[in-house]
Design a protein around this motif. Structure first.
Motif, PDB file in Angstrom:
ATOM      1  N   MET A  31       0.680  -1.377   0.025  1.00 22.53           N
ATOM      2  CA  MET A  31      -0.101   0.039  -0.028  1.00 22.53           C
ATOM      3  C   MET A  31       0.735   1.246  -0.010  1.00 22.53           C
ATOM      4  O   MET A  31       0.311   2.253  -0.291  1.00 22.53           O
ATOM      5  CB  MET A  31      -1.085  -0.003   1.245  1.00 22.53           C
ATOM      6  N   GLY A  32       2.025   1.060   0.382  1.00 19.34           N
ATOM      7  CA  GLY A  32       2.778   2.298   0.486  1.00 19.34           C
ATOM      8  C   GLY A  32       3.063   2.984   1.859  1.00 19.34           C
ATOM      9  O   GLY A  32       2.320   2.166   2.783  1.00 19.34           O
ATOM     10  N   PRO A  33       4.023   3.760   2.189  1.00 17.09           N
ATOM     11  CA  PRO A  33       4.074   4.198   3.485  1.00 17.09           C
ATOM     12  C   PRO A  33       3.070   4.902   3.972  1.00 17.09           C
ATOM     13  O   PRO A  33       2.597   4.686   5.158  1.00 17.09           O
ATOM     14  CB  PRO A  33       5.491   4.776   3.296  1.00 17.09           C
ATOM     15  N   ASN A  34       2.614   6.005   3.338  1.00 18.67           N
ATOM     16  CA  ASN A  34       1.571   6.945   3.909  1.00 18.67           C
ATOM     17  C   ASN A  34       0.252   6.284   3.574  1.00 18.67           C
ATOM     18  O   ASN A  34      -0.397   6.877   2.631  1.00 18.67           O
ATOM     19  CB  ASN A  34       1.824   8.327   3.344  1.00 18.67           C
ATOM     20  N   ASN A  35       0.115   5.437   4.110  1.00 26.69           N
ATOM     21  CA  ASN A  35      -1.262   4.512   3.631  1.00 26.69           C
ATOM     22  C   ASN A  35      -2.604   4.912   4.424  1.00 26.69           C
ATOM     23  O   ASN A  35      -3.579   4.273   4.349  1.00 26.69           O
ATOM     24  CB  ASN A  35      -1.157   3.047   3.662  1.00 26.69           C
ATOM     25  N   GLU A  36      -2.645   5.947   5.739  1.00 23.60           N
ATOM     26  CA  GLU A  36      -3.531   6.093   6.316  1.00 23.60           C
ATOM     27  C   GLU A  36      -4.731   6.815   5.348  1.00 23.60           C
ATOM     28  O   GLU A  36      -4.488   7.682   4.503  1.00 23.60           O
ATOM     29  CB  GLU A  36      -3.434   7.164   7.435  1.00 23.60           C
ATOM     30  N   GLY A  37      -6.063   6.089   5.517  1.00 26.50           N
ATOM     31  CA  GLY A  37      -6.895   6.524   4.490  1.00 26.50           C
ATOM     32  C   GLY A  37      -7.021   5.988   3.207  1.00 26.50           C
ATOM     33  O   GLY A  37      -8.037   6.247   2.655  1.00 26.50           O
ATOM     34  N   THR A  38      -5.850   5.223   2.860  1.00 22.24           N
ATOM     35  CA  THR A  38      -6.064   4.508   1.534  1.00 22.24           C
ATOM     36  C   THR A  38      -6.906   3.323   1.500  1.00 22.24           C
ATOM     37  O   THR A  38      -6.619   2.553   2.349  1.00 22.24           O
ATOM     38  CB  THR A  38      -4.634   4.124   1.435  1.00 22.24           C
TER      39      THR A  38
END
Length: 547
Positions: free
Chosen positions: A230-237
């Motif tokens: 999902m990638g590192p900054n996945n909050e909300g993804t």
């Protein structure tokens, strides 16, 4: 039997034993191969030391020089060596040797010269040219690799961690920087500086502290999987956003997307990886899964494919380790009664089943004959040619030699929850106009589990893995006709004249339409992932005219 020494259960065990145990290495040798620990040879550093590249002719090693005794005591070194000496797995970096020497140096202090003892502690590992997993994540932290390689890495990390936890070893510092990749992008867990080996006494005392430490590895594993998918900054993804990103990437290589089954089913597997990561990073440690729970999910998804992610042959890896260990021994290694390492030619003889095995002239892969009545082509594919879920994992299957088999090796099931055995044959190898039947040829051991007592399995026939032509219910259990009860529509096995059982999985006509396809794929599977299964011995899969 006990007087014959350690009994090896797998071919890998035999080869590992030929390589020998990690070796004590002289400090002078390590100084020589690292150019006296020059800065040019530095390839990394960590909380316990600096890692140097060592050159032994054509071979390379990674030499970890631990910080001086002012910064590190004997206990962390002994702990790391103790853990590493117990580990032999293709998803964990191979421990080559160690050095623990005390040297005396003259140090000037004011107007006086003082003799100071310096304790040098070093560890030597196989060198992995593709570096750490971190180096294959882009600046944003997403995985830049193809999905099939990305998934292979995820699965390999899970297998390596499962191996450690099964042996009561907790890593405690699992992260992308401590996952290294070999030439084939196979992941290997590294850096056991913080690891902890639970004693038998502690393992029986399941305290909250120990549980938290074990589950901290699971949490770290979840973060790695989540970051890769999902990638590192996945909050909300959302999952749909992630699937769309991977779909776009796969479409950029459309040929791969249509030829690789793992990529054709990318949605299901990515969704499974996301769900696994979410359970791994659950707030309460006791809510997180075990490594066994984690592995059962991708095992189930993989079994939905007629082909799975290929496992890098352990043979090549072990052969390279053997050459490396020989090189180290030639560099004046001091080892009491060093073990003899066989050459590559001898090792190859062990690895080749069938005719290559001394004294065994049975075929290794398949047998061919013509039907006496119709003169149609008949084939039996050995278990080595079948796609067996977890077939290369010695914890789940082992390869055995049986005197009544037509092949040099058979596969014996040790322990799985999701079972899939898949055979395929090119349509060009079939006799046109012939109606074929396909049989699983097998035995059940006396201690078979999860395959008796009314358990049924499923068989299916597909064309090139995409179009399902037929499915059916089958059972490997030998059930008398009078005791089969209400299990209507279930195919049961019959005894063969050669001492094996055969179970009819499918039948098909080699007509003009079918011959226009590339392959016929037949699979046998057990879908109840709540039931542990063992004791199935597979000789092969037979294609012959249906009579």
């Amino acid at each position: 039997m006990a007087t014959q020494g350690k009994q090896c259960n797998t071919l890998e065990d035999l080869l590992f034993d030929d390589i020998g145990d990690p070796l004590p290495i002289k400090l002078s040798v390590l100084q020589s191969i690292t150019n006296d620990f020059s800065e040019e040879q530095i390839i990394g550093s960590g909380g316990f030391g600096i890692v140097y590249k060592g050159v032994l002719g054509d071979e390379l090693v990674a030499v970890k020089k631990l910080y001086s005794f002012h910064a590190i005591k004997d206990e962390p070194f002994q702990r790391e060596v103790d853990c590493l000496m117990r580990i032999r797995h293709c998803n964990i970096v191979w421990f080559v040797g160690y050095c623990a020497e005390t040297s005396t140096n003259v140090v000037r202090k004011g107007r006086e010269n003082m003799f100071v003892d310096s304790k040098e502690k070093l560890l030597c590992f196989e060198y992995l040219r593709n570096g750490s997993l971190r180096s294959h994540l882009d600046t944003a932290g997403s995985c830049v690799l193809q999905w099939q390689i990305c998934y292979q890495i995820i699965k390999g990390i899970c297998l390596g961690l499962h191996y450690l936890h099964e042996r009561k070893i907790i890593h405690l510092d699992l992260k992308p920087d401590n996952v290294l990749l070999d030439d084939s992008m196979v992941p290997k867990i590294a850096d056991f500086g913080l690891s902890r080996l639970l004693s038998e006494e502690k393992s029986r005392m399941v305290t909250e502290r120990i549980l938290e430490q074990v589950k901290s590895d699971i949490y770290s594993l979840g973060l790695i999987i989540r970051e890769m998918v999902m990638g590192p900054n996945n909050e909300g993804t959302t999952t749909e956003n992630v699937l769309e990103i991977w779909r776009h990437r796969l479409e950029q290589d459309s040929s791969k997307m249509r030829q690789t089954p793992i990529e054709m089913r990318y949605r299901q597997i990515i969704e499974a990886c996301i769900e696994i990561s979410e359970t791994c990073i659950a707030g309460k440690p006791d809510k997180r899964p075990t490594t066994g729970d984690i592995l059962r999910r991708p095992e189930k998804e993989e079994a939905g494919n007629w082909s799975i992610v290929p496992v890098t042959p352990v043979v090549d890896w072990i052969s390279s380790l053997s050459r490396l260990m020989e090189s180290i021994k030639r560099m004046a290694v001091t080892s009491p009664e060093p073990r003899t390492i066989r050459g590559e030619e001898s090792k190859a003889l062990q690895l080749q089943p069938g005719p290559s095995q001394p004294g065994d002239r049975r075929p290794a892969d398949k047998s061919f004959w013509l039907d006496a009545t119709s003169n149609a082509k008949c084939y039996m594919l050995s278990s080595r040619l079948l796609k067996v879920t977890w077939g290369e994992s010695p914890e789940h299957w082992k390869w055995i030699t049986l005197p009544d088999s037509r092949f040099a090796e058979c596969a014996e099931l040790l322990n799985v929850y999701w079972l899939a055995v898949i055979g395929e044959i090119a349509t060009e190898d079939l006799t046109p106009g012939t109606r074929y039947a396909v049989y699983l040829v097998y035995k059940l051991t006396g201690t078979a589990v999860g395959l008796r007592g009314g358990q049924t399995q499923r068989s299916s026939l597909r064309l090139y893995g995409e179009i399902t032509v037929s499915t059916g219910k089958v059972s490997v259990d030998v059930v008398p006709a009078a005791a089969r009860g209400m299990a209507a529509g279930v195919a049961y096995p019959v005894a063969r004249g050669d001492g094996w059982m055969e179970l009819k999985l499918a039948e098909f006509a080699a007509d003009e339409k079918l011959l226009g396809e590339k392959k016929v794929i037949v699979d046998f599977r057990e879908e109840n992932d709540h039931v542990k299964k063992s004791g199935l011995v597979v000789e092969g899969m037979e294609f012959r005219p249906n009579k």
